[in-house]
Design a protein around this motif. Sequence first.
Motif: not given
Length: 86
Positions: A50-64
Amino acid sequence: MFHGEEENITLRCENSMAGIIIDRFGKEVPLRKDGDEYFTARVKVAVSHQFYGWVVGLGTGIQIAAPEKIKADYKEYLKHIISVLH
């Protein structure tokens, strides 16, 4: 919001993502400038799909950005998603 093992992670974000980070993690999260167009945020999250899905849902604007193990797990998650597409 997320269920999984809690980890301290660093997110590297475009400046336009500041509101999203504050909405998700609160006003107390420290945001540190990272050049002219980015900032980093060190946050504690329950690492999960779910966390990874949240990150990917924000596109390239947020990176781990860190730790490396979480970055590698995220890449594997994305590879798995791609592998099941037909």
